[in-house]
Design a protein around this motif. Sequence first.
Motif, PDB file in Angstrom:
ATOM      1  N   LEU A 122       0.829  -1.200   0.000  1.00  0.00           N
ATOM      2  CA  LEU A 122       0.000   0.000   0.000  1.00  0.00           C
ATOM      3  C   LEU A 122       0.864   1.252   0.000  1.00  0.00           C
ATOM      4  CD1 LEU A 122      -2.699   1.479   0.243  1.00  0.00           C
ATOM      5  CD2 LEU A 122      -2.555   1.162   2.717  1.00  0.00           C
ATOM      6  N   THR A 123       1.927   1.267   0.803  1.00  0.00           N
ATOM      7  CA  THR A 123       2.806   2.431   0.857  1.00  0.00           C
ATOM      8  C   THR A 123       3.475   2.680  -0.487  1.00  0.00           C
ATOM      9  OG1 THR A 123       3.237   1.943   3.181  1.00  0.00           O
ATOM     10  CG2 THR A 123       4.717   3.492   2.116  1.00  0.00           C
ATOM     11  N   MET A 124       3.854   1.624  -1.174  1.00  0.00           N
ATOM     12  CA  MET A 124       4.464   1.780  -2.492  1.00  0.00           C
ATOM     13  C   MET A 124       3.471   2.376  -3.490  1.00  0.00           C
ATOM     14  SD  MET A 124       7.074   1.569  -4.397  1.00  0.00           S
ATOM     15  CE  MET A 124       8.243   0.620  -3.414  1.00  0.00           C
ATOM     16  N   VAL A 125       2.226   1.904  -3.453  1.00  0.00           N
ATOM     17  CA  VAL A 125       1.213   2.432  -4.357  1.00  0.00           C
ATOM     18  C   VAL A 125       0.914   3.895  -4.038  1.00  0.00           C
ATOM     19  CG1 VAL A 125      -1.196   2.219  -5.084  1.00  0.00           C
ATOM     20  CG2 VAL A 125       0.187   0.165  -4.770  1.00  0.00           C
ATOM     21  N   VAL A 126       0.821   4.233  -2.756  1.00  0.00           N
ATOM     22  CA  VAL A 126       0.584   5.624  -2.361  1.00  0.00           C
ATOM     23  C   VAL A 126       1.747   6.508  -2.797  1.00  0.00           C
ATOM     24  CG1 VAL A 126       0.337   7.179  -0.386  1.00  0.00           C
ATOM     25  CG2 VAL A 126      -0.925   5.026  -0.445  1.00  0.00           C
ATOM     26  N   SER A 127       2.968   6.008  -2.659  1.00  0.00           N
ATOM     27  CA  SER A 127       4.146   6.776  -3.086  1.00  0.00           C
ATOM     28  C   SER A 127       4.107   7.054  -4.581  1.00  0.00           C
ATOM     29  CB  SER A 127       5.423   6.014  -2.722  1.00  0.00           C
ATOM     30  OG  SER A 127       5.493   5.766  -1.340  1.00  0.00           O
ATOM     31  N   LEU A 128       3.719   6.040  -5.346  1.00  0.00           N
ATOM     32  CA  LEU A 128       3.604   6.226  -6.795  1.00  0.00           C
ATOM     33  C   LEU A 128       2.516   7.245  -7.127  1.00  0.00           C
ATOM     34  CD1 LEU A 128       4.447   5.349  -9.645  1.00  0.00           C
ATOM     35  CD2 LEU A 128       2.769   3.515  -9.496  1.00  0.00           C
ATOM     36  N   GLY A 129       1.399   7.175  -6.407  1.00  0.00           N
ATOM     37  CA  GLY A 129       0.316   8.127  -6.655  1.00  0.00           C
ATOM     38  C   GLY A 129       0.702   9.554  -6.313  1.00  0.00           C
ATOM     39  N   LEU A 130       1.410   9.736  -5.193  1.00  0.00           N
ATOM     40  CA  LEU A 130       1.817  11.079  -4.799  1.00  0.00           C
ATOM     41  C   LEU A 130       2.900  11.639  -5.729  1.00  0.00           C
ATOM     42  CD1 LEU A 130       1.934  10.757  -0.905  1.00  0.00           C
ATOM     43  CD2 LEU A 130       0.175  11.830  -2.308  1.00  0.00           C
ATOM     44  N   ALA A 131       3.719  10.744  -6.269  1.00  0.00           N
ATOM     45  CA  ALA A 131       4.777  11.202  -7.176  1.00  0.00           C
ATOM     46  C   ALA A 131       4.292  11.393  -8.602  1.00  0.00           C
ATOM     47  CB  ALA A 131       5.933  10.190  -7.167  1.00  0.00           C
ATOM     48  N   MET A 132       3.065  11.008  -8.893  1.00  0.00           N
ATOM     49  CA  MET A 132       2.581  11.060 -10.268  1.00  0.00           C
ATOM     50  C   MET A 132       2.640  12.457 -10.890  1.00  0.00           C
ATOM     51  SD  MET A 132       1.784   9.158 -12.693  1.00  0.00           S
ATOM     52  CE  MET A 132       1.661   7.647 -11.735  1.00  0.00           C
ATOM     53  N   PRO A 133       2.274  13.538 -10.174  1.00  0.00           N
ATOM     54  CA  PRO A 133       2.424  14.855 -10.799  1.00  0.00           C
ATOM     55  C   PRO A 133       3.858  15.142 -11.239  1.00  0.00           C
ATOM     56  CG  PRO A 133       1.032  15.023  -8.870  1.00  0.00           C
ATOM     57  CD  PRO A 133       1.598  13.630  -8.873  1.00  0.00           C
TER      58      PRO A 133
END
Length: 249
Positions: free
Chosen positions: A77-88
Motif C-alpha cells: 500500500l505504501t508503495m502504491v501511495v508513493s507512486l500516486g503522490l509522485a505522479m504529478p
Amino acid sequence: MSTEDKDQEQPLISHLVELRQRLMRSVLAVLLIFLALFYFANDLYLFVSAPLTALLPEGTSMIATDVTSPFFAPFKLTMVVSLGLAMPYILHQAWSFIAPGLYNNEKKLAIPLLLSSIVLFYAGIAFAYFVVFPIIFGFFTSVGPDNVEIMTDISSYLNFVLKLFFAFGITFEIPIATLLLIRSGAVSADNLASKRAYVIVVCFIFGMLLTPPDIISQSLLAIPMWLLFELGLFMSRLLFKPVVDDESL
C-alpha cells in the motif's frame, strides 16, 4: 559513417540520455516518498481499511491468513501511495521530455488537459473511498448469514480496494478522453450525443468488467462513467465551437 549519419545519431543519443535521466528522477522521487511514508505504513493501512472496519460487528477484526501479510500488505500500500503522490512529478518529467516537439497550440491545449487529468484521477480515488466504499461495504456486511462472522483477510481487502481505486481513477478520465476525441476531429459532439444509448450500455459493460460481480459496485461505476461522458460533451461544446464557413452564409 558519413557526417550526415553522425549528425542524425547524435540527437538520438542525446534524447536517450535525457529520457534515462528523467526516468531516474521519477524513480528517485517515488523512492524518496516511499522512504518518508514507510514509517507510517500501518497507519496508512488503518486509514484505507477504515470504511470496512467501521462496519464490522463488535468484537471482530480483519485477519492475516499468510505469515508475511502483516508486513507486505502495508508495504504494498505504501508503495502504491508513493507512486500516486509522485505522479504529478512523473507527468511533469514526461511533459518536459515531449514538450519541445509540440507546436504552441498543442502546448496550450496539453497543459490544461494534463493538470485536469491529475485532478480527475485523484477525484476518482476520493469518490471511491468516501462514497463507494461505505455503500458497498455496508451492503456486504449486512446481507451475510447470521451464523457467519466477517473477518476479511488484509491482503484480499487491499487487492480489492486497489482495484476499485484504479477503476474509478481511470473512469474519471472520461471527460479528458471525450475532449481529445472531439478535438482531434475523430468524431463530433453531435455524433457522440446521438450514440448516447450505446455509450450507456458500454458504461455498464465496463462497470461489470472492472468491479466485483455485484450490481451495486457495477452501478456505482457505470453511472458516474455516463455522467462524466455527458460532462465531456458539455465541455467540448463549450470549448470547441464549430467554425462557420463564410461562403455558406
